[in-house]
Structures are given as C-alpha cells and as structure tokens.
Design a protein around this motif. Structure first.
Motif: not given
Length: 283
Positions: A83-87, A161-166
C-alpha cells in the motif's frame, strides 16, 4: 508494508513534526519516503541527520505535488510496497492513525481509505469526505451531518484529497499514477480517485483515522487571505491557484456525466470567477 510518501518544499518545521508523529505510531510496519523538491531551508540535510531511517528522494524544484508524489510512489512500488499512503507534511497523525487505516483496509481490502481531518489545535473534525453533486457543481460535505455518536466507522465518498489517502497497489496497476501532465499540482488527487472509482475501487473515509491539519497553511488559502488583483490572477491561472480554470475544465470534461456537463461547467466557471472575492479572508 505501507510506504508513506510525502512531497515537500521547504517548511522544515511542518515536516519535522509530521515525521516525529509518524515514528511514534502504534502500527510499525511502514517506511517513510520524503520527496524534497528543491527545498532551500536545509530540509534534506536535516532529515539525514535527525531521521536517518527516512528515505529522501531529490527533486529539482519542477516536480510540484503530482511529480513529487509520483516519484515517491514509483520508488515504493519498486521496493515491495503493498500500500502507499499519500500524505502532506503539514499534518499531525494521531498515535493510532496508521493502525486505524490498516483496520479499515482489512474491512475493505480493495478500497482506497481516506483520513479524517481534525483541527490541529481544537481537535474538532474539519473534514471527513464529500460526495460530488454535478448538477450544481457542489459537494455534499459529510461532516455537516455528523453528530458525536456517529464519529466512528467508514463513510463512502465519491473522491478524496491526497492528504492522507491509503491506496492498495492494485489501484496503480489498474489505472497508473497521478496525472502529472494535466494536473501538475492541484486536482490530481480528485482526478485520481474519480478514475479509481470508475475502475471499480470504492473510496471511504475512516472516521477513526485522525489527522491533525492546518487549513490556512495551504498555498491556495494564502492566496485567498491576501486579496489583490495579482493573487486573483494566480487563483485562476497559476500553479498554486485552487480555481485554476485550465485544470478545472480538464477535470470536469473528464468526469462529469455528459448530460450534466453544460450546466455543471457553467456554474463551476461562475463560482471560480467570483469565489475569490466572496469568500472571507482567514483570520
């Protein structure tokens, strides 16, 4: 294995606080990848000294958000991420933040799982997802219908949004990375999640996964706070303008149902032309 990807440009104090909170997580099976797009405040050097466990990738100042997140995601996929978490760096994850995201992901294994934003100072919820209303070019804001007894579980949304998306790697395998060509900074996350949903991946906001935020720290809100003709032009046409008309038209023509497109695009254009002057300045 979760790879947490954080694009940054300067703002070392935000980055430092974010990394410190991540390293204090109750869930430990993750790696942090920071993409430093040409910071001039010593971000990369300070990361190397203070947080040697963090992987730092370098940019030359031309990546912006989308290029930065894609660079980090590519590294994660090459190194065995599940998984990738975008933060974003201007966030403060609570101690059980990753644990709650992982629990939600186990309930919805192929879904994208978003985070609940809370004010970094008051701890009150300020974001828990939206659902698009194409007819009026508006959003159904889910936090407006919450009460205290409902602040648990998963809320299904249309985008995030990509702020905190797993994001499970299966999503990247199906639709590719974020669209840097058409959305180099803003709207790439909305476009990505709309594309994911069209490909059959559900999107949820996890109410227990809490992420402290600083709403006024974004470039778009700073433009809104300092009203001038120069900033209005940047608001509509600049890279940091959240109402950038070029990106908006690409987004709405790509995702709005065809039969609603004329009215949605017309209303959306009018909103973007007027919102800068209508919305109050931040205090």
């Amino acid at each position: 294995m979760i790879y947490i990807v954080i694009p940054v440009f300067n703002r070392w104090q935000f980055t430092k606080a974010c990394v410190q909170n991540l390293l204090g997580q109750s869930y430990k099976d993750f790696k942090i990848v920071i993409v430093d797009d040409g910071s001039t405040d010593g971000t990369s050097e300070k990361l190397t000294v203070e947080f040697p466990e963090v992987k730092v990738l370098q940019g030359d100042g031309s990546l912006w958000w989308t290029g930065g997140i894609n660079k980090g995601i590519s590294y994660a996929l090459e190194n065995g991420a599940t998984h990738v978490l975008s933060l974003n760096n201007d966030t403060l994850p609570t101690a059980d933040y990753l644990e709650q995201l992982v629990l939600a992901s186990k309930k919805k294994p192929n879904a994208l799982i978003g985070s609940t934003g809370i004010d970094a100072e008051t701890k009150e919820i300020n974001f828990c997802g939206e659902r698009i209303q194409w007819l009026t070019d508006s959003m159904l804001v889910l936090k407006d219908s919450l009460d205290e007894k409902d602040e648990k579980g998963l809320l299904e949304v249309t985008h995030f949004p990509g702020r905190g998306l797993l994001i499970p790697i299966a999503v990247f395998e199906a639709i590719g990375l974020f669209d840097k060509e058409h959305f180099p900074h803003y709207m790439a996350d909305y476009d990505f999640t709309f594309r994911a949903r069209k490909a059959g991946f559900a999107i949820y906001c996890c109410l227990e996964a809490r992420l402290g935020t600083y709403p006024e720290a974004s470039g778009a809100n700073q433009l809104m706070a300092q009203k001038s003709l120069k900033n209005y032009k940047e608001h509509l046409f600049g890279m940091k303008g959240a109402a950038n008309l070029k990106y908006y038209y690409t987004y709405v023509f790509r995702h709005c149902p065809l039969y609603l497109l004329p009215i949605s695009a017309t209303i959306g254009t009018l909103k973007r032309l007027t919102s800068y002057w209508v919305k109050p300045k931040h205090s």
